[in-house]
Design an enzyme around this catalytic site. Structure first.
Site, PDB file in Angstrom:
ATOM      1  CG  ASP A 237      -3.470 -16.433  45.704  1.00 19.13           C
ATOM      2  OD1 ASP A 237      -3.934 -16.340  46.865  1.00 19.13           O
ATOM      3  OD2 ASP A 237      -3.601 -17.459  45.018  1.00 19.13           O
ATOM      4  CB  THR A 238      -6.370 -13.502  48.912  1.00 15.25           C
ATOM      5  OG1 THR A 238      -6.715 -14.815  48.492  1.00 15.25           O
ATOM      6  CG2 THR A 238      -7.645 -12.716  49.174  1.00 15.25           C
TER       7      THR A 238
END
Length: 489
Positions: A237-238
């Protein structure tokens, strides 16, 4: 015909399906189709993720999409990093995956050092030392379970496997396992051996931005689902959030602000220096051959847990307002202290920390929130300074982009701008879903590259600007000295 893109974006506390289309005027739309809760709970002696619940909620969201009139779409999945699923020879899940916040790895790092020094591990991988990294999870994993397993898949790769039948290991997420060698761009055989797994257990490494396969609708006969093509996006997700950051040029840094605050720069160079090792900076792989050189900071988890322990009596906006009305800098805390990783009660953990360090104890909701926000801003400020020193180019970072849910906290944004003495552009709040979708669009030819794709962010979503105001820099020095004293002990 306008194509429809779906971002399945799942974090530690919630997940959602976000629908997006590129309009004729060049703007990107973003609409929430379905939202659901996520979290780990104790089962069979460990904190585990309810992975079957996540699968079911994704199917519910896709059924809602179909009912809204969308019969065909592209889908990308992103989640958190490091955790994995073990699949047996029949293709079934051996057990629900264990959360990285589980206590099983508490002594794993110390035990691992008997086999390999942490500095050597960092030199080989460029990944920060965190007790929950996959290599340490595997180091303490049951050998019996590993022997039963046919495949090991990270969470988003497992979800993609369930829906398409195709198993891959996407690189941006795989890099967080601390098993990849940046020189060979492949698995490190020595580290696989130390982790107790064979290379055959791992599915082929795949670049983000590749077609995974078609949704196997026949596997889910009770759901009315659209035709869907799954794309392997930047599944960490980052990594997706950084894609969804509207940075231009090379003088900017970012904070992906959510449960964790990931503060870093986008670069193409690995930094495995001794200085980077001692400061615990990481070199995670990004999309399109980029590197996310960043620092993991325990971010909104602190305020999320305080809110939870107060039975959500206050919204996050109300907590920010209460904090702003409370006297500033009454306590120093190390927001990355292990006692805050997964305490039974975050309020008590913060109060105990202040008691042990002989500081004023925050009692009210406003005092607790002020303590958290003050110290996050101070932490961000000193880590920005460190990052400039570690990159060694002498180039100053002139702009900080804060994206993700935490970017909506205008009070913390301004506090950070003041403490760091830097211009902040905050937003978009949905950077992870946007990055997920932009990479799908690059893959399908809507945009030629990341630079072109990022231009649409500025014209599609609201960005707030925070100019730094006067700030007493002695507070920064006092905070640094506090942290040094704590480290020395």
């Amino acid at each position: 015909m306008t194509e429809t893109y779906i971002a399945v974006d799942i974090g530690a506390s919630s997940g959602r399906l976000m629908k997006s289309e590129l309009q004729a005027n060049g703007q990107l739309t973003l609409e929430e189709i379905h939202r659901f809760k996520n979290g780990f709970r104790m089962k069979d002696g460990h904190d585990r993720w309810a992975i079957h619940h996540l699968i079911n909620e994704i199917l519910i969201g896709l059924e809602k999409l179909k009912k809204s009139g969308v019969t065909k779409c592209y889908i990308g999945i992103d989640t958190w990093a490091v955790d994995y699923c073990l699949i047996d020879r029949s293709g079934d899940l051996l057990e629900e995956p264990i959360s990285y916040r589980d206590t099983r790895t508490e002594s794993a790092v110390q035990a691992f050092t008997a086999e390999c020094s942490l500095e050597r591990l960092y030199e080989k991988t460029g990944i920060q030392i965190q007790p929950f990294n996959t290599i340490f999870q595997l180091f303490v994993e049951s050998q019996e379970k590993l022997n039963k397993a046919e495949k090991l898949l990270l969470i988003p790769d497992y979800l993609g496997y369930v829906f398409t039948g195709n198993a891959v290991t996407e690189k941006t997420n795989a890099s967080t396992m601390q098993l990849l060698n940046p020189d060979s761009q492949d698995w490190d055989e020595e580290l696989l051996s130390l982790a107790g797994i064979k290379k055959e257990l791992l599915s082929p490494l795949t670049d983000s931005g590749t077609i995974l396969g078609q949704l196997k609708k026949e596997q889910f006969p009770t759901f009315d689902l659209p035709e869907a093509t799954f794309i392997t996006v930047a599944t960490h997700d980052t990594a997706s959030a950084v894609i969804g950051t509207p940075g231009e040029g090379d003088d900017w840094a970012y904070i992906s602000s959510g449960t964790w605050s990931l503060l870093g720069i986008e670069t193409t160079l690995f930094n495995v220096s001794r200085e980077a090792f001692f400061e615990n900076y990481t070199n995670e792989w990004g999309a399109h051959n980029t590197i996310r050189f960043l620092k993991n900071i325990m971010g909104m988890w602190l305020i999320q847990e305080v809110a939870r322990m107060q039975d959500y009596q206050y919204t996050y906006a109300e907590l920010a307002d209460l904090a702003e009305a409370t006297p500033a800098f009454q306590q120093f805390i190390d927001v990355n202290d292990p006692s805050f990783l997964n305490p039974n009660n975050m309020i008590e953990a913060i109060q105990d920390y202040c008691r042990k360090t002989k500081q004023r104890i925050p009692e009210s909701a406003g005092e607790l929130a002020r303590c958290i926000y003050d110290n996050l801003a101070l932490c961000y400020a000193i880590e920005l300074e460190k990052m400039e020193q570690l990159t060694g180019t002498g180039k100053k970072i002139d702009k900080l982009h804060i994206v993700g849910g935490g970017s909506n906290n205008l009070f913390l944004n301004q506090l950070t701008a003041n403490a760091a003495g830097i211009v902040i552009e905050a937003g978009p709040g949905e950077a992870t879903a946007i990055g997920n979708i932009l990479l799908q669009m690059i893959t399908t030819g809507v945009f030629s590259d990341l630079k072109e794709a990022r231009k649409v962010i500025q014209q599609s979503f609201e960005i707030s600007v925070h100019e730094p105001k006067k700030f007493d820099k002695t507070i920064i020095n006092d905070y640094k000295n506090f942290l040094k004293e704590r480290t020395a002990r």
